[in-house]
Design an enzyme around this catalytic site. Structure first.
Site, mmCIF file in Angstrom:
data_model
loop_
_atom_site.group_PDB
_atom_site.id
_atom_site.type_symbol
_atom_site.label_atom_id
_atom_site.label_comp_id
_atom_site.label_asym_id
_atom_site.label_seq_id
_atom_site.Cartn_x
_atom_site.Cartn_y
_atom_site.Cartn_z
ATOM 1 N N LYS A 57 -17.767 39.483 -45.452
ATOM 2 C CA LYS A 57 -17.525 40.444 -44.378
ATOM 3 C C LYS A 57 -16.564 41.504 -44.897
ATOM 4 O O LYS A 57 -15.433 41.210 -45.282
ATOM 5 C CB LYS A 57 -16.925 39.732 -43.165
ATOM 6 C CG LYS A 57 -16.578 40.674 -42.033
ATOM 7 C CD LYS A 57 -16.094 39.922 -40.805
ATOM 8 C CE LYS A 57 -15.647 40.894 -39.723
ATOM 9 N NZ LYS A 57 -15.173 40.203 -38.524
ATOM 10 N N ARG A 67 -7.548 45.745 -41.135
ATOM 11 C CA ARG A 67 -7.952 44.388 -41.520
ATOM 12 C C ARG A 67 -8.177 44.226 -43.025
ATOM 13 O O ARG A 67 -8.795 43.284 -43.469
ATOM 14 C CB ARG A 67 -9.250 44.010 -40.791
ATOM 15 C CG ARG A 67 -9.186 44.105 -39.278
ATOM 16 C CD ARG A 67 -10.204 43.181 -38.647
ATOM 17 N NE ARG A 67 -10.543 43.504 -37.278
ATOM 18 C CZ ARG A 67 -9.714 43.416 -36.239
ATOM 19 N NH1 ARG A 67 -8.476 43.031 -36.430
ATOM 20 N NH2 ARG A 67 -10.131 43.738 -35.025
ATOM 21 N N LYS A 82 -22.166 41.217 -44.044
ATOM 22 C CA LYS A 82 -21.862 42.103 -42.927
ATOM 23 C C LYS A 82 -20.944 43.220 -43.385
ATOM 24 O O LYS A 82 -19.952 42.933 -44.042
ATOM 25 C CB LYS A 82 -21.165 41.283 -41.836
ATOM 26 C CG LYS A 82 -20.709 42.078 -40.647
ATOM 27 C CD LYS A 82 -19.843 41.234 -39.768
ATOM 28 C CE LYS A 82 -19.319 42.130 -38.676
ATOM 29 N NZ LYS A 82 -18.391 41.469 -37.812
HETATM 30 C C1 PBG Z 1 -14.453 39.841 -35.074
HETATM 31 C C2 PBG Z 1 -15.701 40.598 -35.318
HETATM 32 C C3 PBG Z 1 -15.892 41.974 -35.513
HETATM 33 C C4 PBG Z 1 -17.263 42.177 -35.590
HETATM 34 C C5 PBG Z 1 -17.859 40.934 -35.464
HETATM 35 N N1 PBG Z 1 -16.879 39.973 -35.326
HETATM 36 C C6 PBG Z 1 -14.933 43.083 -35.531
HETATM 37 C C7 PBG Z 1 -13.988 43.241 -36.632
HETATM 38 O O1 PBG Z 1 -13.938 42.478 -37.597
HETATM 39 O O2 PBG Z 1 -13.174 44.161 -36.488
HETATM 40 C C8 PBG Z 1 -17.953 43.506 -35.756
HETATM 41 C C9 PBG Z 1 -19.345 43.552 -35.238
HETATM 42 C C10 PBG Z 1 -19.891 44.916 -35.050
HETATM 43 O O3 PBG Z 1 -19.316 45.945 -35.450
HETATM 44 O O4 PBG Z 1 -20.981 44.991 -34.476
HETATM 45 N N2 PBG Z 1 -13.594 39.736 -36.136
#
Ligand code: PBG
Length: 331
Positions: free
Chosen positions: A200, A222, A253
């Site tokens: 991610k 983050r 992702k």
């Molecule tokens: C939670 C999370 C996020 C997303 C999925 N789980 C946001 C982030 O990490 O800031 C993003 C999903 C999207 O943009 O559709 N941590």
């Protein structure tokens, strides 16, 4: 002479593109509703359906209004959903994420009671529940990896106990899959699937989601826990880590700016592979289509197909309902 002729015959690739039927029989990749998972934002209110401003066409649902939306998804052919909770109140420790009466356990129970064959996945993270908006608890101003693990495990246990088939840790804490797997197995929940958000990235494409989930960090960003955009070898190490920790499904992702990572993961790991077509990827297509600058249907077709062609088995997408309908009609 002969050589030249055989070269010419071989090079007539247009033969297979001449008619729609020919194109269909030679098509290598297809989107099927079974492969699309719909993310849903669940709000802690009653009798509410609220449009998400940053994501035209997406609504947030209260627990009592969820079944009507999921019925619609089911009739479009969608079999799986991924739940995100938006709690009524937040605190430093993200208590709402792992409380039995939290919005997600209630949503899961509601859906489990109403839809026997629905695959229910629940996102496991603290960012929607913490007052500071980070994905873990803080210690001396930084996100405390090891202090966060038991809380993620507790959340996963709550969701699995409520009836979730899949728990999906997205906090990017080292060891989160292991902590969750261990907690599940200790409680006899050994058939709960863990889908790791393995690779991610710290992406700009999460922008519209953070409005929807009210999860924008109050300070900083983050990048100290989500992956650096520039790295793909590191993504393989992240995935390998999740596999070793007991993940059943791995994920890349976002999807579109990371098709190379999806393709590399596909070649390397014989695991079910999910790709998250995230909020920014949705909203930019939506915005351009609303302005008449893009043909929405064909763009969605092209984008979802590219993610599958890169090697994803499962695509998590806000286009799930519409995409499933188009896929069944034949685009
Ligand atoms: C939670 C999370 C996020 C997303 C999925 N789980 C946001 C982030 O990490 O800031 C993003 C999903 C999207 O943009 O559709 N941590």
């Amino acid at each position: 002479m002969l050589e030249e002729q055989s070269f010419k015959l071989q090079s007539r690739l247009r033969k297979s593109r001449r008619t729609d039927s020919l194109r269909r029989i030679f098509r290598e990749t297809r989107i099927h509703p079974d492969n699309l998972m719909a993310p849903i934002f669940v709000i802690d209110r009653s009798d509410s359906v609220e449009p998400v401003q940053s994501m035209p066409g997406v609504d947030r649902y209260s627990v009592d209004r969820l079944p009507e939306y999921v019925s619609r998804l089911r009739s479009a052919g969608i079999r799986s959903v991924l739940l995100f909770g938006v709690p009524a109140s937040k605190d430093e420790a993200g208590t709402g994420a792992y409380s039995n009466s939290g919005v997600i356990p209630r949503a899961v129970r509601q859906l489990r009671d109403n839809f026997e064959d629905l695959v229910i996945a629940a996102d496991v993270c603290l960012c929607e529940y913490t007052s500071h908006g980070h994905c873990g608890v803080l210690a001396t101003g930084e996100v405390d990896n090891d202090g966060t693990l038991p809380l993620l495990a507790k959340a996963a246990l709550q969701y699995a106990t409520a009836g979730a088939d899949i728990v999906a840790p997205s906090a990017m804490m080292d060891g989160q899959v292991h902590a969750i797997r261990e907690a599940l197995d200790h409680s006899g929940l050994n058939s709960t699937i863990v889908m790791g958000y393995s690779a991610k990235y710290a992406s700009a494409f999460y922008g519209p989601f953070r409005f929807a989930a009210e999860s924008k960090p109050a300070f900083g960003d983050r990048r100290a826990y989500q992956m650096d955009v520039a790295n793909s070898r590191e993504a393989m190490r992240e995935i390998e880590g999740d596999v070793k920790e007991g993940a059943d499904v791995i994920m890349v992702k976002p999807a579109l700016a990371y098709l190379d990572v999806i393709s590399k993961a596909r070649a390397r790991f014989d695991m079910p592979l999910a790709a998250y077509n995230v909020s920014g990827e949705y909203s930019m297509i939506k915005a351009a289509s609303m302005n008449g600058w893009l043909d929405e249907k064909f763009t969605v077709y092209e984008v979802l197909t590219s993610i599958k062609r890169a090697g994803a088995d499962l695509i998590i997408t806000y286009f799930a309902e519409q995409g499933a309908k188009w896929a069944r009609e034949g685009w």
